[in-house]
Write a protein that holds these residues in place. Structure first.
Motif, PDB file in Angstrom:
ATOM      1  N   SER A  65      -2.483 -25.058  73.996  1.00  0.00           N
ATOM      2  CA  SER A  65      -2.350 -24.242  74.566  1.00  0.00           C
ATOM      3  C   SER A  65      -2.380 -23.738  75.622  1.00  0.00           C
ATOM      4  N   THR A  66      -1.738 -22.321  76.003  1.00  0.00           N
ATOM      5  CA  THR A  66      -2.015 -21.909  77.788  1.00  0.00           C
ATOM      6  C   THR A  66      -2.780 -20.285  77.686  1.00  0.00           C
ATOM      7  N   LYS A  67      -3.581 -20.598  76.217  1.00  0.00           N
ATOM      8  CA  LYS A  67      -4.032 -18.919  75.771  1.00  0.00           C
ATOM      9  C   LYS A  67      -5.269 -19.394  76.982  1.00  0.00           C
ATOM     10  N   PHE A  68      -6.219 -18.534  77.745  1.00  0.00           N
ATOM     11  CA  PHE A  68      -7.017 -18.705  78.181  1.00  0.00           C
ATOM     12  C   PHE A  68      -8.470 -18.313  77.441  1.00  0.00           C
ATOM     13  N   ALA A  69      -8.868 -19.075  77.667  1.00  0.00           N
ATOM     14  CA  ALA A  69     -10.474 -20.249  76.699  1.00  0.00           C
ATOM     15  C   ALA A  69     -12.100 -20.033  77.645  1.00  0.00           C
ATOM     16  N   HIS A  70     -11.829 -19.308  77.530  1.00  0.00           N
ATOM     17  CA  HIS A  70     -13.257 -19.391  78.225  1.00  0.00           C
ATOM     18  C   HIS A  70     -14.971 -18.670  77.419  1.00  0.00           C
ATOM     19  N   TYR A  71     -15.593 -19.216  78.255  1.00  0.00           N
ATOM     20  CA  TYR A  71     -16.800 -19.822  77.150  1.00  0.00           C
ATOM     21  C   TYR A  71     -18.438 -19.713  77.832  1.00  0.00           C
ATOM     22  N   LYS A  72     -19.187 -18.186  77.514  1.00  0.00           N
ATOM     23  CA  LYS A  72     -20.253 -18.365  78.288  1.00  0.00           C
ATOM     24  C   LYS A  72     -21.522 -18.839  77.334  1.00  0.00           C
ATOM     25  N   SER A  73     -22.313 -18.752  77.234  1.00  0.00           N
ATOM     26  CA  SER A  73     -23.916 -20.291  76.416  1.00  0.00           C
ATOM     27  C   SER A  73     -24.708 -18.415  76.452  1.00  0.00           C
ATOM     28  N   SER A  74     -25.784 -18.380  75.448  1.00  0.00           N
ATOM     29  CA  SER A  74     -26.545 -17.330  75.556  1.00  0.00           C
ATOM     30  C   SER A  74     -27.559 -17.907  76.453  1.00  0.00           C
ATOM     31  N   GLY A  75     -27.575 -18.752  76.454  1.00  0.00           N
ATOM     32  CA  GLY A  75     -29.483 -19.459  77.386  1.00  0.00           C
ATOM     33  C   GLY A  75     -28.652 -20.360  78.440  1.00  0.00           C
ATOM     34  N   ASN A  76     -29.664 -21.642  78.557  1.00  0.00           N
ATOM     35  CA  ASN A  76     -29.196 -22.602  79.823  1.00  0.00           C
ATOM     36  C   ASN A  76     -28.697 -23.921  79.691  1.00  0.00           C
ATOM     37  N   VAL A  77     -27.655 -23.517  77.990  1.00  0.00           N
ATOM     38  CA  VAL A  77     -27.306 -25.025  77.299  1.00  0.00           C
ATOM     39  C   VAL A  77     -26.155 -24.890  76.669  1.00  0.00           C
ATOM     40  N   MET A  78     -25.430 -25.791  76.918  1.00  0.00           N
ATOM     41  CA  MET A  78     -23.419 -25.476  76.104  1.00  0.00           C
ATOM     42  C   MET A  78     -23.190 -27.323  76.253  1.00  0.00           C
ATOM     43  N   ARG A  79     -22.524 -27.025  74.943  1.00  0.00           N
ATOM     44  CA  ARG A  79     -22.767 -28.804  74.807  1.00  0.00           C
ATOM     45  C   ARG A  79     -20.538 -28.343  74.105  1.00  0.00           C
ATOM     46  N   VAL A  80     -19.984 -29.518  74.956  1.00  0.00           N
ATOM     47  CA  VAL A  80     -18.934 -29.992  74.653  1.00  0.00           C
ATOM     48  C   VAL A  80     -18.296 -31.244  73.835  1.00  0.00           C
ATOM     49  N   ASP A  81     -17.999 -31.204  72.685  1.00  0.00           N
ATOM     50  CA  ASP A  81     -17.503 -32.482  71.888  1.00  0.00           C
ATOM     51  C   ASP A  81     -16.768 -32.605  71.707  1.00  0.00           C
ATOM     52  N   PHE A  82     -16.223 -33.998  72.426  1.00  0.00           N
ATOM     53  CA  PHE A  82     -14.754 -34.166  71.626  1.00  0.00           C
ATOM     54  C   PHE A  82     -14.224 -34.911  71.247  1.00  0.00           C
ATOM     55  N   GLN A  83     -13.611 -35.430  69.499  1.00  0.00           N
ATOM     56  CA  GLN A  83     -13.704 -36.300  69.019  1.00  0.00           C
ATOM     57  C   GLN A  83     -11.453 -36.317  69.270  1.00  0.00           C
ATOM     58  N   SER A  84     -11.331 -37.400  69.094  1.00  0.00           N
ATOM     59  CA  SER A  84      -9.361 -38.066  68.259  1.00  0.00           C
ATOM     60  C   SER A  84      -9.900 -38.721  67.022  1.00  0.00           C
ATOM     61  N   ASP A  85      -8.524 -38.616  66.673  1.00  0.00           N
ATOM     62  CA  ASP A  85      -8.284 -40.307  65.559  1.00  0.00           C
ATOM     63  C   ASP A  85      -7.996 -41.067  66.274  1.00  0.00           C
ATOM     64  N   VAL A  86      -7.274 -41.655  65.015  1.00  0.00           N
ATOM     65  CA  VAL A  86      -6.688 -42.591  64.929  1.00  0.00           C
ATOM     66  C   VAL A  86      -5.445 -43.116  65.319  1.00  0.00           C
ATOM     67  N   THR A  87      -4.336 -41.991  65.250  1.00  0.00           N
ATOM     68  CA  THR A  87      -3.422 -41.371  65.442  1.00  0.00           C
ATOM     69  C   THR A  87      -2.984 -41.377  66.812  1.00  0.00           C
ATOM     70  N   LYS A  88      -2.004 -40.182  66.487  1.00  0.00           N
ATOM     71  CA  LYS A  88      -0.880 -39.810  68.129  1.00  0.00           C
ATOM     72  C   LYS A  88      -2.528 -39.628  69.598  1.00  0.00           C
ATOM     73  N   VAL A  89      -1.895 -39.118  70.942  1.00  0.00           N
ATOM     74  CA  VAL A  89      -3.114 -39.862  71.217  1.00  0.00           C
ATOM     75  C   VAL A  89      -2.054 -38.596  72.725  1.00  0.00           C
ATOM     76  N   TYR A  90      -2.682 -37.960  73.745  1.00  0.00           N
ATOM     77  CA  TYR A  90      -2.296 -36.493  74.444  1.00  0.00           C
ATOM     78  C   TYR A  90      -3.259 -36.762  75.551  1.00  0.00           C
ATOM     79  N   SER A  91      -2.599 -35.874  76.767  1.00  0.00           N
ATOM     80  CA  SER A  91      -3.084 -36.046  77.970  1.00  0.00           C
ATOM     81  C   SER A  91      -5.370 -35.437  77.694  1.00  0.00           C
ATOM     82  N   GLY A  92      -5.387 -35.024  76.947  1.00  0.00           N
ATOM     83  CA  GLY A  92      -6.426 -34.337  76.515  1.00  0.00           C
ATOM     84  C   GLY A  92      -6.768 -32.999  77.347  1.00  0.00           C
ATOM     85  N   PHE A  93      -8.072 -32.509  77.909  1.00  0.00           N
ATOM     86  CA  PHE A  93      -8.497 -31.151  78.652  1.00  0.00           C
ATOM     87  C   PHE A  93      -9.462 -31.349  79.553  1.00  0.00           C
TER      88      PHE A  93
END
Length: 525
Positions: free
Chosen positions: A347-375
């Motif tokens: 994706s080249t779409k701009f993705a911006h996120y703001k928390s409502s408090g002082n904490v934000m969580r980011v999860d990344f999960q990959s499966d057993v098949t293809k892999v790329y550069s990530g983020f």
């Protein structure tokens, strides 16, 4: 009139209860497969399925026969609502397929006389669900269900009719056994099947719970696998339509070595709590970025801003397997906190996120098949840029970053022409580093001028993200000019500047050359 409204409300409550009750009734069943095809649908199909469901079906064929299932339509929330298909009658049977998102038609046949299907949904978005057709399989098994003994000498196994083409409606099972104390090595020397519908399952063992994987389509290079025990099964299924050359396998008995074992990444390899300073920024990436990430990753990062402040996070690069590797952003610390967004694919779409408090969580999960550069992402304390000055005279300091951005970054750039005059002390240059840049028009640009020169030494003029690049002035002055297009609705830039000792005049940063080439060279869009 009030009585009518009350009656209507009561009817809607009863209807909803009946829908959920009906979903519960059809959501856990044992079904017998017959020669005549039957239909299996998610609750509510073709309308939206309910949230927070866990449906389980077991489809059983008569003794000595197999179940064939065709998924005609699958449309679920691509991150979180999942269909599992297993070769057996329990949740621990070998996994044939896992579906989520928008999936084209697919077909599978059991090898143990039954299929297990599980459909789970979370508490957020809902879609149509799925529709499948099942029946007893029409297959040919003669002359291709064989037991083979592996030895130290390589032997060949081929699909029926190789290399001239296999028959339709085949269901072949080859069980290869190694001598005591040894395992089986198989190499797919050549392989081509109908990519949509004809496939090979490789099972490490011969029980319903043995692990397995699927191969289909065209393999461009030889592929080798080593069994985890003394037995490996090769199961080949073809449907009633097209056929191709098939496959040729070389197998032999070998000693098990540690290098044969698949390494599963540790869960804590990419997990941590990140304290965000009140001033400054940081970057978050998949391990090894920009190289390919690993399979089976389960990463969790918790971003914590100082008390009373909020977290700002934007993604500068996203490149994952669209179907199966996901980034989830949550407004809080727990896995049940409100979802702010889900990202996958390229994706080249701009993705911006703001928390409502002082904490934000980011999860990344990959499966057993293809892999790329990530983020790659950038985080900092959320700043109110709506009052950001559009240009001005600024003083660069040594060892102290000062941040500027386009007005209202990263939202509407307001189409304001902005110019900053940044000055360093005598004997120092100005270093400017971009940490966020995204526009939607090629006429949007940031230009960098050295001192009073009328010609920019670098210019960013692209409609994609362009981050983490540095620009140096040769003199003690740098002019930074932001020229947005009148139609710009989102994006702009953010960066910081600092005073650094002057560089040698014959030094031309490669980044400047690349940007000038990007401005005046070929347009590769």
């Amino acid at each position: 009139m009030m009585k009518i409204y009350l009656a209507l409300a009561l009817w809607m409550i009863i209807a909803e209860h009946e829908l959920m009750s009906g979903a519960e009734l059809i959501c856990k069943r044992r079904i017998n497969a017959e020669y005549r095809a039957s239909v299996l649908m998610s609750p509510g199909y073709p309308f939206a399925y309910p949230n927070n469901m866990r449906c389980e079906w077991v489809i059983q064929a008569p003794e000595g026969q197999q179940v064939e299932i065709i998924f005609l339509e699958i449309l679920t929330e691509s991150c979180c609502d999942t269909i599992e298909l297993r070769d057996g009658n329990t949740s621990s049977a070998g996994l044939l397929a896992r579906y989520r998102g928008n999936v084209s038609e697919s077909i599978y046949v059991s090898t143990f006389g039954s299929l297990y299907i599980k459909f789970t949904t979370d508490d957020s978005f809902v879609f149509n669900g799925f529709m499948a057709q099942f029946r007893t399989a029409t297959t040919k098994t003669q002359n291709c269900t064989v037991k083979l003994d592996a030895s130290d000498e390589p032997q060949l196994l081929t699909s029926p009719g190789w290399p001239y083409g296999y028959e339709n409606n085949l269901l072949c099972t080859w069980t290869i056994t190694a001598p005591e104390g040894r395992v089986v090595s198989i190499t797919f020397v050549e392989f081509e099947t109908e990519s949509c519908c004809d496939y090979v399952l490789v099972r490490h063992g011969k029980s319903m719970r043995s692990s397995m994987y699927e191969l289909g389509g065209l393999l461009k290079r030889p592929f080798t696998d080593v069994s985890t025990g003394p037995i490996i099964q090769v199961i080949f299924r073809s449907d009633s339509s097209l056929s191709t050359s098939g496959f040729k396998i070389q197998y032999k008995a070998v000693k098990r070595t540690k290098t044969d074992l698949m390494e599963i990444p540790k869960k804590d390899k990419c997990t941590g709590k990140i304290e965000i300073p009140e001033a400054g920024h940081g970057t978050l990436t998949t391990p090894g970025y920009p190289e390919k990430h690993e399979n089976n990753m389960n990463c969790v990062w918790v971003l914590v801003a100082p008390p009373g402040m909020r977290v700002s996070l934007w993604f500068t690069s996203i490149n994952t397997e669209a179907c199966c590797d996901f980034i989830k952003i949550r407004d809080g610390e727990t896995p049940t906190s409100k979802k702010l967004g889900i990202l996958s694919g390229h994706s080249t779409k701009f993705a911006h996120y703001k928390s409502s408090g002082n904490v934000m969580r980011v999860d990344f999960q990959s499966d057993v098949t293809k892999v790329y550069s990530g983020f790659r992402a950038v985080y900092e304390v959320l700043n109110d840029s709506s009052e950001e000055k559009c240009g001005g005279d600024l003083r660069a300091a040594i060892n102290r970053r000062q941040y500027i951005s386009s007005p209202n970054w990263p939202n509407n750039a307001r189409s304001l022409y902005c110019a900053w005059n940044i000055t360093a002390d005598e004997g120092y240059s100005v270093l400017f580093k971009i940490i966020g840049f995204h526009t939607f028009r090629r006429r949007d640009s940031i230009q960098f001028f050295d001192g009073e020169s009328a010609i920019p030494f670098a210019s960013l003029r692209r409609n994609t993200q362009h981050d983490d690049e540095s620009f140096y002035s040769q003199s003690s002055n740098m002019y930074v000019i932001f020229r947005p297009d009148v139609t710009t609705v989102q994006g702009g830039f953010r960066g910081y500047f600092v005073a650094v000792p002057k560089r040698q005049r014959n030094t031309t940063p490669s980044i400047l050359v690349s940007n000038l080439l990007g401005q005046h060279g070929r347009d590769n869009r």
